[in-house]
Motif scaffolding. Structure first.
Motif, PDB file in Angstrom:
ATOM      1  N   VAL A  13     -11.190  40.648 -17.256  1.00 50.24           N
ATOM      2  CA  VAL A  13     -12.549  40.465 -16.755  1.00 50.24           C
ATOM      3  C   VAL A  13     -12.890  41.475 -15.657  1.00 50.24           C
ATOM      4  O   VAL A  13     -14.046  41.895 -15.531  1.00 50.24           O
ATOM      5  CB  VAL A  13     -12.777  39.010 -16.276  1.00 50.24           C
ATOM      6  N   TYR A  14     -11.906  41.893 -14.859  1.00 47.39           N
ATOM      7  CA  TYR A  14     -12.182  42.935 -13.866  1.00 47.39           C
ATOM      8  C   TYR A  14     -12.541  44.252 -14.548  1.00 47.39           C
ATOM      9  O   TYR A  14     -13.456  44.969 -14.099  1.00 47.39           O
ATOM     10  CB  TYR A  14     -10.972  43.149 -12.955  1.00 47.39           C
ATOM     11  N   ALA A  28     -12.385  47.230  -7.798  1.00 45.07           N
ATOM     12  CA  ALA A  28     -11.334  48.179  -8.161  1.00 45.07           C
ATOM     13  C   ALA A  28     -10.029  47.827  -7.443  1.00 45.07           C
ATOM     14  O   ALA A  28      -8.944  47.880  -8.036  1.00 45.07           O
ATOM     15  CB  ALA A  28     -11.764  49.605  -7.823  1.00 45.07           C
ATOM     16  N   CYS A  29     -10.132  47.454  -6.178  1.00 44.90           N
ATOM     17  CA  CYS A  29      -8.931  47.052  -5.435  1.00 44.90           C
ATOM     18  C   CYS A  29      -8.312  45.795  -6.038  1.00 44.90           C
ATOM     19  O   CYS A  29      -7.082  45.689  -6.157  1.00 44.90           O
ATOM     20  CB  CYS A  29      -9.278  46.811  -3.965  1.00 44.90           C
ATOM     21  N   ASN A  30      -9.149  44.840  -6.425  1.00 41.80           N
ATOM     22  CA  ASN A  30      -8.635  43.630  -7.045  1.00 41.80           C
ATOM     23  C   ASN A  30      -7.969  43.932  -8.385  1.00 41.80           C
ATOM     24  O   ASN A  30      -6.937  43.340  -8.722  1.00 41.80           O
ATOM     25  CB  ASN A  30      -9.758  42.605  -7.240  1.00 41.80           C
ATOM     26  N   LEU A  31      -8.563  44.850  -9.144  1.00 45.80           N
ATOM     27  CA  LEU A  31      -7.941  45.264 -10.403  1.00 45.80           C
ATOM     28  C   LEU A  31      -6.593  45.919 -10.130  1.00 45.80           C
ATOM     29  O   LEU A  31      -5.607  45.668 -10.843  1.00 45.80           O
ATOM     30  CB  LEU A  31      -8.865  46.233 -11.146  1.00 45.80           C
ATOM     31  N   GLY A  32      -6.534  46.758  -9.087  1.00 48.47           N
ATOM     32  CA  GLY A  32      -5.260  47.374  -8.722  1.00 48.47           C
ATOM     33  C   GLY A  32      -4.208  46.337  -8.392  1.00 48.47           C
ATOM     34  O   GLY A  32      -3.044  46.446  -8.784  1.00 48.47           O
ATOM     35  N   LEU A  33      -4.620  45.267  -7.678  1.00 49.10           N
ATOM     36  CA  LEU A  33      -3.685  44.192  -7.347  1.00 49.10           C
ATOM     37  C   LEU A  33      -3.202  43.477  -8.607  1.00 49.10           C
ATOM     38  O   LEU A  33      -2.016  43.137  -8.722  1.00 49.10           O
ATOM     39  CB  LEU A  33      -4.356  43.203  -6.398  1.00 49.10           C
ATOM     40  N   CYS A  34      -4.107  43.251  -9.554  1.00 54.54           N
ATOM     41  CA  CYS A  34      -3.710  42.636 -10.839  1.00 54.54           C
ATOM     42  C   CYS A  34      -2.621  43.449 -11.521  1.00 54.54           C
ATOM     43  O   CYS A  34      -1.643  42.900 -12.044  1.00 54.54           O
ATOM     44  CB  CYS A  34      -4.908  42.564 -11.790  1.00 54.54           C
ATOM     45  N   LEU A  35      -2.813  44.753 -11.524  1.00 54.01           N
ATOM     46  CA  LEU A  35      -1.847  45.637 -12.198  1.00 54.01           C
ATOM     47  C   LEU A  35      -0.515  45.666 -11.456  1.00 54.01           C
ATOM     48  O   LEU A  35       0.552  45.715 -12.079  1.00 54.01           O
ATOM     49  CB  LEU A  35      -2.450  47.035 -12.316  1.00 54.01           C
TER      50      LEU A  35
END
Length: 303
Positions: free
Chosen positions: A187-188, A201-208
């Motif tokens: 979803v991000y 983008a930072c939250n997506l980076g954390l997911c990864l």
């Protein structure tokens, strides 16, 4: 030679009528005019700084049918400030039927904040998914392309595109609270395709990072630091990207991932996500790569 008084001086010496004083008072304190229970509630909330008293008057306004839309929403916000979150949730659920159709969307937004505050993540996720379904079914904003929102006393216009990305961002964060990082990533990424910003983008980076996909995470976070994402000039976003990169560099790649958490995204919901983003994607294939990835995983992961 004696100088004549300026226009400004003359005006300042003019007596102000009682009605004019009331008008000025309402503007300064942002209190509506009148003498009903809703006005008294706002006076207690904003002028007297008495939130408990305000709640009493908000209840009276709801029972009297006095500006019920605003009374219920404002009361829930005050209850949240007093850590009476569960009570606020029950109030909205019990009395939203008294409110107009136009008020339902803003009540949903308040309810989502309340669920988030008290840790009721499953209900938060369900309501966010419901709001997304309304968007791809054309029911959001009462069928209009934009709506008027208010923040810190200022009004501004929000487009369906912006609202969709915002809801997806909130849904991604909720999935992260459930440690469902694969669903959060999905979803991000969709949110970033529609209306990208540095915070998501930072939250997506954390997911990864949580999935030990360090190279992918590094690429996303470096996009923030090099200014390739809207909002990258926000110092808070840049600081967070730097912190996540430092965390990433301190980690050692594990030999392999185990105990993968399922996506928990049903086919109907996946198709809906594809529909709401298709018109904003730069390229419009029949099926976006992100959803091909979901399809590949769906048979392997527990839902």
């Amino acid at each position: 030679m004696e100088r004549s008084p300026s226009k400004k001086t003359v005006l300042s010496n003019c007596p102000v009528s009682p009605n004019r004083e009331k008008e000025i008072f309402h503007v300064v304190h942002k209190v509506p005019s009148g003498d009903g229970p809703y006005v008294r509630a706002k006076h207690a909330q904003l002028v007297e700084k008495d939130p408990e008293g305000a709640i009493v008057w908000f209840w009276k306004a709801i029972n009297a049918g006095d500006r019920v839309d605003s009374a219920l929403k404002d009361m829930a916000v005050v209850m949240k400030q007093l850590d009476r979150t569960e009570e606020a949730i029950e109030a909205i659920k019990s009395f939203r039927g008294l409110c107009s159709k136009n008020a339902q969307e803003s009540l949903d937004n308040v309810l989502i904040d309340l669920y988030k505050k008290c840790g009721r993540v499953d209900e938060q996720i369900e309501l966010l998914r419901q709001k997304l379904r309304m968007i791809y079914q054309g029911q959001a904003f009462n069928g209009k392309p934009t709506k008027t929102a208010r923040s810190h006393g200022r009004k501004f216009q929000v487009s369906i595109k912006q609202e969709t990305s915002r809801i997806l961002g909130n849904l991604g964060w909720a999935y992260m609270q459930k440690t469902n990082y694969m669903a959060a990533e999905v979803v991000y990424k969709k949110a970033q395709m529609i209306d990208p910003d540095a915070n998501k983008a930072c939250n997506l980076g954390l997911c990864l990072i949580k999935q030990a996909r360090y190279d992918d995470a590094r690429s996303v976070l470096e996009d923030v630091l090099t200014g390739r994402v809207p909002g990258s000039d926000d110092i808070r976003a840049r600081n967070r990207a730097e912190e996540l990169l430092l965390d990433l560099e301190s980690r050692q790649p594990p030999p392999g991932l185990s105990n993968l958490v399922g996506l928990h995204l049903d086919d109907e919901f996946v198709d809906g996500l594809e529909q709401i983003g298709a018109q904003w994607a730069p390229i419009r294939p029949r099926r976006l790569p992100i959803f091909e990835q979901i399809s590949n995983f769906k048979d392997q992961l527990a839902c």
